[in-house]
Design a protein around this motif. Structure first.
Motif, mmCIF file in Angstrom:
data_model
loop_
_atom_site.group_PDB
_atom_site.id
_atom_site.type_symbol
_atom_site.label_atom_id
_atom_site.label_comp_id
_atom_site.label_asym_id
_atom_site.label_seq_id
_atom_site.Cartn_x
_atom_site.Cartn_y
_atom_site.Cartn_z
ATOM 1 N N ALA A 145 53.742 49.961 83.341
ATOM 2 C CA ALA A 145 53.971 50.336 85.080
ATOM 3 C C ALA A 145 53.075 51.376 85.039
ATOM 4 N N GLY A 146 52.174 52.163 84.113
ATOM 5 C CA GLY A 146 51.651 53.506 84.775
ATOM 6 C C GLY A 146 53.279 54.430 83.681
ATOM 7 N N GLU A 147 54.199 53.882 83.427
ATOM 8 C CA GLU A 147 54.940 55.153 82.728
ATOM 9 C C GLU A 147 54.692 55.382 81.013
ATOM 10 N N TYR A 148 54.248 55.819 80.137
ATOM 11 C CA TYR A 148 53.807 55.921 78.975
ATOM 12 C C TYR A 148 54.229 56.225 78.158
ATOM 13 N N TRP A 149 53.975 56.058 77.110
ATOM 14 C CA TRP A 149 54.649 57.341 75.441
ATOM 15 C C TRP A 149 52.586 57.365 74.890
ATOM 16 N N ILE A 150 52.556 58.139 74.247
ATOM 17 C CA ILE A 150 51.831 58.241 73.183
ATOM 18 C C ILE A 150 52.734 58.013 71.735
ATOM 19 N N MET A 151 51.645 58.442 70.711
ATOM 20 C CA MET A 151 52.214 57.304 69.365
ATOM 21 C C MET A 151 54.029 58.604 68.883
ATOM 22 N N ASP A 152 53.443 59.714 69.432
ATOM 23 C CA ASP A 152 54.289 61.110 68.839
ATOM 24 C C ASP A 152 56.051 60.526 69.693
ATOM 25 N N GLN A 153 55.868 59.934 70.777
ATOM 26 C CA GLN A 153 57.245 60.204 70.772
ATOM 27 C C GLN A 153 57.742 58.336 71.042
ATOM 28 N N ILE A 154 56.827 57.259 70.165
ATOM 29 C CA ILE A 154 58.156 56.840 69.817
ATOM 30 C C ILE A 154 58.931 56.589 69.023
ATOM 31 N N PRO A 155 60.105 56.319 69.092
ATOM 32 C CA PRO A 155 61.340 57.025 68.061
ATOM 33 C C PRO A 155 60.802 56.395 66.617
ATOM 34 N N ALA A 156 60.785 57.166 65.721
ATOM 35 C CA ALA A 156 60.629 56.903 64.148
ATOM 36 C C ALA A 156 61.419 56.102 63.726
ATOM 37 N N GLU A 157 62.459 55.773 64.067
ATOM 38 C CA GLU A 157 63.156 54.727 64.076
ATOM 39 C C GLU A 157 62.452 52.636 64.069
ATOM 40 N N PHE A 158 61.958 53.199 65.077
ATOM 41 C CA PHE A 158 60.876 51.716 65.926
ATOM 42 C C PHE A 158 59.634 51.312 65.148
ATOM 43 N N PHE A 159 59.297 52.778 64.681
ATOM 44 C CA PHE A 159 57.852 52.808 64.083
ATOM 45 C C PHE A 159 57.406 51.988 62.804
ATOM 46 N N GLY A 160 56.542 50.553 63.055
ATOM 47 C CA GLY A 160 56.548 49.492 61.864
ATOM 48 C C GLY A 160 57.046 48.920 62.992
ATOM 49 N N LYS A 161 58.315 48.663 63.181
ATOM 50 C CA LYS A 161 58.693 47.373 63.287
ATOM 51 C C LYS A 161 58.753 46.368 64.532
ATOM 52 N N ALA A 162 59.782 45.570 64.940
ATOM 53 C CA ALA A 162 60.119 44.921 65.007
ATOM 54 C C ALA A 162 59.739 45.548 66.945
#
Length: 230
Positions: free
Chosen positions: A197-214
């Motif tokens: 709904a318009g609230e976004y994160w770019i790649m660098d804002q995704i917490p590292a512990e969730f990157f590549g995870k379900a």
């Protein structure tokens, strides 16, 4: 037989809506510039609609328009305007006044509620093939399910929820119609951008512990949040 010089066709586009909650053009400019700096690939030269429901004719519209344009955003229309003097000012500036889907036109007299309309059930859109770079898939008024990988440079847009049962390297925008209860479900999150709904994160804002995870993304208290998808 000569071909007609023009052809009019109906179409639909997904546009970001900027809701203005401050009357000071400098404050708005700085807030927008911060957003553009966070995601230049997503917002640079982007067409936007301004929602001015919180503003009245006391705002200096000329300076506000110049402030927004200075960030590189292109104003294609204005919605939510309820102040008649401000409507005239906006019209004189050459900008179209738009009605968003959830806005209802009311007559000057008594308001007569429209009878309820029974809508047919909307089928979820399912994509079984890989989504390649440069592809854009839009699930209008429904959820989107992708059972394969999504490459970097690909874009998934849905008015409802988005489910990705594969490697997600592209962009996912759920709740594109403004539904803030929508979510993104992903079995392997490596996205360039995620938005609800318009609230976004770019790649660098995704917490590292969730990157590549379900992972599962949704809005909580108006902010984008993430948790492990069990």
């Amino acid at each position: 037989m000569s071909q007609t010089p023009i052809e009019l066709k109906g179409s639909s586009f997904t546009l970001s809506v900027v809701h203005l909650h401050h009357a000071d053009p400098d404050v708005v400019r700085q807030a927008l510039q911060d957003k553009v700096n966070q995601a230049p690939a997503f917002l640079k030269d982007a067409p936007v609609v301004l929602n001015v429901a919180s503003l009245d004719s006391q705002v200096n519209w000329q300076k506000m328009q110049q402030a927004i344009a200075s960030t590189g955003l292109h104003i294609v229309g204005v919605s939510g305007c309820k102040d008649e003097p401000l409507k005239r000012i906006i019209g004189q500036a050459g900008l179209p006044l738009l009605s968003e889907g959830k806005e209802q036109k009311q007559s000057a007299g008594a308001v007569v509620p429209a009878p309820p309309v029974e809508l047919p059930p909307v089928k979820t859109r399912v994509i079984d093939t890989p989504v390649r770079s440069g592809q854009q898939i839009y699930a209008r008024n429904c959820d989107l399910i992708v059972t394969n990988s999504v490459s970097a440079g690909a874009e998934l847009i849905a008015d409802g929820n988005i489910h990705i049962y594969g490697m997600m390297r592209g962009r996912a925008l759920a709740g594109a119609g403004g539904d803030r209860d929508c979510q993104i479900f992903c079995t392997s999150l490596s996205a360039e951008l995620v938005s609800v709904a318009g609230e976004y994160w770019i790649m660098d804002q995704i917490p590292a512990e969730f990157f590549g995870k379900a992972s599962r993304l949704c809005l909580k208290d108006g902010a984008l949040t993430i948790q492990t998808l069990n």
